[in-house]
Design an enzyme around this catalytic site. Structure first.
Site, mmCIF file in Angstrom:
data_model
loop_
_atom_site.group_PDB
_atom_site.id
_atom_site.type_symbol
_atom_site.label_atom_id
_atom_site.label_comp_id
_atom_site.label_asym_id
_atom_site.label_seq_id
_atom_site.Cartn_x
_atom_site.Cartn_y
_atom_site.Cartn_z
ATOM 1 N N HIS A 29 0.834 -1.200 0.000
ATOM 2 C CA HIS A 29 0.000 0.000 0.000
ATOM 3 C C HIS A 29 0.873 1.256 0.000
ATOM 4 C CE1 HIS A 29 -2.621 2.932 2.319
ATOM 5 N NE2 HIS A 29 -3.393 2.619 1.297
ATOM 6 N N HIS A 71 -1.020 10.382 -2.878
ATOM 7 C CA HIS A 71 -2.296 9.904 -2.352
ATOM 8 C C HIS A 71 -3.369 10.987 -2.367
ATOM 9 C CE1 HIS A 71 -5.298 9.291 0.864
ATOM 10 N NE2 HIS A 71 -5.325 8.077 0.356
HETATM 11 O O1 G3P Z 1 -6.677 1.803 -2.749
HETATM 12 C C1 G3P Z 1 -6.844 1.002 -1.627
HETATM 13 C C2 G3P Z 1 -6.612 1.908 -0.519
HETATM 14 O O2 G3P Z 1 -5.383 2.497 -0.800
HETATM 15 C C3 G3P Z 1 -7.686 2.943 -0.479
HETATM 16 O O3 G3P Z 1 -7.386 3.834 0.432
HETATM 17 O O4 G3P Z 1 -7.079 6.161 0.845
HETATM 18 O O5 G3P Z 1 -5.145 4.620 1.021
HETATM 19 O O6 G3P Z 1 -6.037 5.229 -1.195
HETATM 20 P P1 G3P Z 1 -6.348 5.013 0.246
HETATM 21 CA CA CA Z 2 -5.042 3.806 -2.801
#
Ligand code: G3P
Ligand code: CA
Length: 338
Positions: A29, A71
């Site tokens: 992530h 992000h």
């Molecule tokens: O894309 C999966 C997860 O990353 C969604 O949350 O806010 O971290 O992009 P975010």
């Molecule tokens: Ca994401």
């Protein structure tokens, strides 16, 4: 329910269990963001070295229509934009990437995510705030990095791009969807469909990618909360049996928030059962060792709940090393019949 699942897994044969575990994917992530500032090439490099199956770039667009990896649609939580370009914020105090050229964004240094009100890092135990030097990568640089590493290692690396805030970009006349698809095409991803998932929180955009743009990329519908106000998609509706059925029309899988598929004791919710009754993949977000849900006491227990008890197909995590090791150990245990 849990006991039943545990008994079931105990009687599962070695080969079936191994296949099941081997098919699960670890998605880094924002890179290995538990160890290095998110969305930087070092964070992606570390994730690959730690055994992640897929690495995740979030994509936003600059004023001059370049795709960059961030992000947020604004810059102040992860860069020193307020020092380099004071007075370039909008009335809402945000420094939007859409108001800067790529050349300007390349002048910024990326740091560990901060809470802008306090100026402190969001996750205290992570990479120190003012150490080292990191830059915002473009999506092209990210793809070049992946291609280069695939050549030098002889291994394919999965990518899991997310198109951020398509409605915001459209309002600002920025063609984020079209350019993302075109860049993926130009890097040959139409022939690498086993190594890409394309994700978005916006249902209408995913539908358009599939049904109007006829793009072949396997799509993942991310599920947010209506209260977050991140898109006009009605997530309450998507979490019903009918909603999940609708998602099956255009996506291969669902990316739910962990709190949407587990209750406060860690048991599966009704939404989870709807997904389970469909043929959709389940890739929940986000497993963090330093930010655990209330129902779990440690990170391994969380991995046990998600990967084994709920049997999810993949997991977004800031700590890909721990998740990869967890799965490897499960394969070994299955091999030894323990
Ligand atoms: O894309 C999966 C997860 O990353 C969604 O949350 O806010 O971290 O992009 P975010
Ligand atoms: Ca994401």
């Amino acid at each position: 329910m849990r006991l039943f699942i545990l008994l079931l897994s105990a009687v599962t044969s070695f080969s079936a269990a191994q296949t099941m575990i081997n098919d699960k994917i670890v998605i880094a992530h924002r890179g290995a963001s538990g160890y290095l500032p998110e969305h930087t090439i070092p964070a992606y490099t570390f994730a690959v070295a730690q055994g992640a199956d897929f690495i995740e770039p979030d994509i936003v667009m600059t004023k001059d229509e370049e795709l960059v990896i961030l992000h947020d649609i604004y810059l102040q939580s992860t860069t020193n934009v307020n020092e380099v370009f004071p007075n370039r914020q909008r009335r809402d105090s945000n420094y939007y990437a859409a108001d800067f050229t790529l050349a300007e964004i390349k002048k910024l240094q990326v740091h560990e995510r901060i809470d802008t009100a306090s100026g402190k890092t969001v996750y205290e135990g992570r990479f120190p705030l003012d150490a080292s030097y990191f830059m915002v990568p473009t999506f092209r640089e990210f793809l070049e990095f992946v291609m280069g590493l695939e050549k030098s290692t002889g291994k394919l690396i999965g990518i899991y791009p997310e198109i951020k805030a398509p409605a915001f970009h459209k309002t600002n006349n920025l063609p984020i969807v079209e350019n993302t698809l075109a860049l993926l095409d130009s890097f040959g991803y139409r022939k690498k469909l086993d190594h890409i998932f394309l994700q978005c929180f916006d249902k209408d955009v995913l539908r358009a990618i599939k049904e109007e743009m006829h793009s072949p990329y396997p799509l993942i519908q991310l599920i947010g909360e209506n209260a977050w106000g991140i898109s006009s998609t009605d997530y309450d509706l998507l979490m019903t049996a009918e909603g999940v059925k609708e998602i099956s029309d255009y996506a291969v899988g669902i990316g739910p928030w962990i709190n949407q598929i587990t209750d406060d004791k860690g048991y599966a919710t009704q939404f989870f059962s709807h997904i389970q009754s469909s043929s959709l993949l389940i890739h929940p977000y986000t497993a963090r060792r330093d930010d655990l849900p209330n129902f779990t006491k440690d990170f391994d227990s969380l991995l046990e709940t998600l990967f084994i008890e709920l049997d999810v197909d993949g997991l977004f995590t800031d700590f890909p090393d721990v998740a990869s090791k967890f799965l490897q150990n499960r394969v070994k245990q299955a091999h030894h019949g323990t």
